[in-house]
Write an enzyme that holds these catalytic residues in place. Structure first.
Site, PDB file in Angstrom:
ATOM      1  N   THR A   1       0.339   5.835   6.192  1.00 34.81           N
ATOM      2  CA  THR A   1       1.285   4.739   6.419  1.00 34.81           C
ATOM      3  C   THR A   1       1.319   3.850   5.186  1.00 34.81           C
ATOM      4  O   THR A   1       0.280   3.522   4.621  1.00 34.81           O
ATOM      5  CB  THR A   1       0.866   3.902   7.648  1.00 34.81           C
TER       6      THR A   1
ATOM      7  N   LYS B 140       0.829  -1.207   0.000  1.00 37.61           N
ATOM      8  CA  LYS B 140       0.000   0.000   0.000  1.00 37.61           C
ATOM      9  C   LYS B 140       0.867   1.262   0.000  1.00 37.61           C
ATOM     10  O   LYS B 140       1.738   1.429   0.854  1.00 37.61           O
ATOM     11  CB  LYS B 140      -0.915   0.025   1.236  1.00 37.61           C
TER      12      LYS B 140
ATOM     13  N   LEU C 128      -4.226  -0.120   7.447  1.00 34.73           N
ATOM     14  CA  LEU C 128      -3.048   0.717   7.603  1.00 34.73           C
ATOM     15  C   LEU C 128      -3.534   2.156   7.471  1.00 34.73           C
ATOM     16  O   LEU C 128      -4.395   2.447   6.631  1.00 34.73           O
ATOM     17  CB  LEU C 128      -2.005   0.431   6.516  1.00 34.73           C
ATOM     18  N   ASP C 129      -2.991   3.056   8.267  1.00 40.41           N
ATOM     19  CA  ASP C 129      -3.411   4.451   8.215  1.00 40.41           C
ATOM     20  C   ASP C 129      -3.206   5.037   6.825  1.00 40.41           C
ATOM     21  O   ASP C 129      -2.353   4.585   6.051  1.00 40.41           O
ATOM     22  CB  ASP C 129      -2.612   5.294   9.223  1.00 40.41           C
ATOM     23  N   TYR C 130      -3.947   6.078   6.535  1.00 37.28           N
ATOM     24  CA  TYR C 130      -3.863   6.810   5.263  1.00 37.28           C
ATOM     25  C   TYR C 130      -2.420   7.203   4.942  1.00 37.28           C
ATOM     26  O   TYR C 130      -1.959   7.069   3.810  1.00 37.28           O
ATOM     27  CB  TYR C 130      -4.749   8.058   5.364  1.00 37.28           C
TER      28      TYR C 130
END
Length: 242
Positions: free
Chosen positions: A108, A71, A104-106
Site C-alpha cells: 500500500t 510511502k 501502511l501495508d508493504y
C-alpha cells in the site's frame, strides 16, 4: 530553574517508546534516575538537569520532529527489516531516532507520519481518538449499492465489526471489471481496508492512503517527504483529543 514532568512522559517525548510502555519499564525497575532505580509512576524529572537511564541507555533530550512521507509500495512501515527490504525511515535523512506512527501495508502506498515523539504517536494511534484516514482503492468488479451500504454501516470481520465508514464510488468500468472507490475510516486494524473489500467480494487490486485527517499528499511524489509545520502538529493534537 527545573521544569518537572512525569518520568514516563519524558521517556515518551525522548522517542524511546510510548508513555504506556514507559510506565511498564518503570514498574519493572528498568529506569534509573540520578543513580537510583525508580519504580514509582508519580516520579517527576527535568531531563535538562536529571540523568535518566532507560534499560542501560542514557536518555538524551531531543527536540521533537514530525514528518509526512509519501510511502511508495514495496516499503516496510518499520525502522528496520530482517530481510533487508527498504523501510520508511530510509527516505528521511536525520540523525534522530524516528519511527512511523501506525503502519501502511508493504503493498500500500500513501501518506504516513513519522516522529521521535512517542507520546504524540501514542495519542494519534489510540483507538478512542477518531482521526479519519482516506484511502483510494482500485477493486475487482463493480460493487452493488447494498455492498457499499454494508461498508458504510460497519462490516463483520474475524476481529469484530468495523466502525461505520465513509464510502464514495468514484468510477466503475464494467468492461474492465474494476472500480475506483474512496473510503474513509478512523480505525487502524491490520490490513483493514483490504479485508473490508474482501468481505463484500471485491478484492483490492491497488491501495493508496490519500489523507490523514486534514493532511494530504499535495506537491509530493512517491518517496518524497516534508516536515510538519508547528500549526499542523498542534491541530493533530487537537483532533485527537476532541
Amino acid at each position: 530553574m527545573k521544569v518537572l514532568e512525569r518520568l514516563q512522559k519524558v521517556i515518551a517525548q525522548a522517542g524511546v517508546t510510548s508513555r504506556r510502555k514507559a510506565e511498564q519499564l518503570i514498574l519493572e525497575g528498568k529506569v534509573i534516575v540520578n543513580g537510583n532505580k525508580v519504580t514509582e509512576l508519580g516520579t517527576k524529572v527535568d531531563l535538562q538537569h536529571d540523568e535518566v537511564i532507560v534499560e542501560g541507555v542514557p536518555l538524551e533530550k531531543e527536540e521533537p520532529i514530525y514528518f509526512l512521507l509519501y510511502k511508495p509500495t514495496g516499503v516496510i512501515s518499520s525502522v528496520d527489516d530482517e530481510k533487508g527490504r527498504k523501510v520508511v525511515t530510509d527516505f528521511i535523512p536525520t540523525d534522530k531516532r524516528i519511527f512511523p506512527i501506525g503502519r501502511l501495508d508493504y503493498d500500500t502506498s500513501g501518506l504516513i507520519l513519522l516522529t521521535n515523539d512517542g507520546d504524540f504517536a501514542n495519542l494519534l494511534m489510540h483507538p478512542k481518538h477518531e482521526i479519519y484516514k482516506t484511502y483510494i482503492a482500485k477493486v475487482e468488479g463493480v460493487p452493488l449499492r447494498e455492498d457499499i451500504k454494508k461498508l458504510e454501516k460497519g462490516i463483520h470481520l474475524e476481529d469484530g465489526r468495523t466502525a461505520p465508514a465513509k464510502v464514495k464510488v468514484s468510477r466503475s468500468d464494467k468492461k474492465k471489471g474494476t472500480s475506483i472507490i474512496e473510503i474513509s475510516i478512523h480505525e487502524g486494524r491490520n490490513r483493514q481496508v483490504r479485508r473490508m473489500f474482501e468481505a463484500i467480494g471485491h478484492p483490492v487490486m491497488k491501495l493508496k492512503r490519500e489523507n490523514y485527517g486534514f493532511l494530504n499528499l499535495k506537491g509530493l511524489n512517491a518517496g518524497d517527504f516534508r516536515e510538519l509545520k508547528p500549526h499542523e502538529v498542534k491541530r493533530l493534537r487537537e483532533l485527537a483529543v476532541t
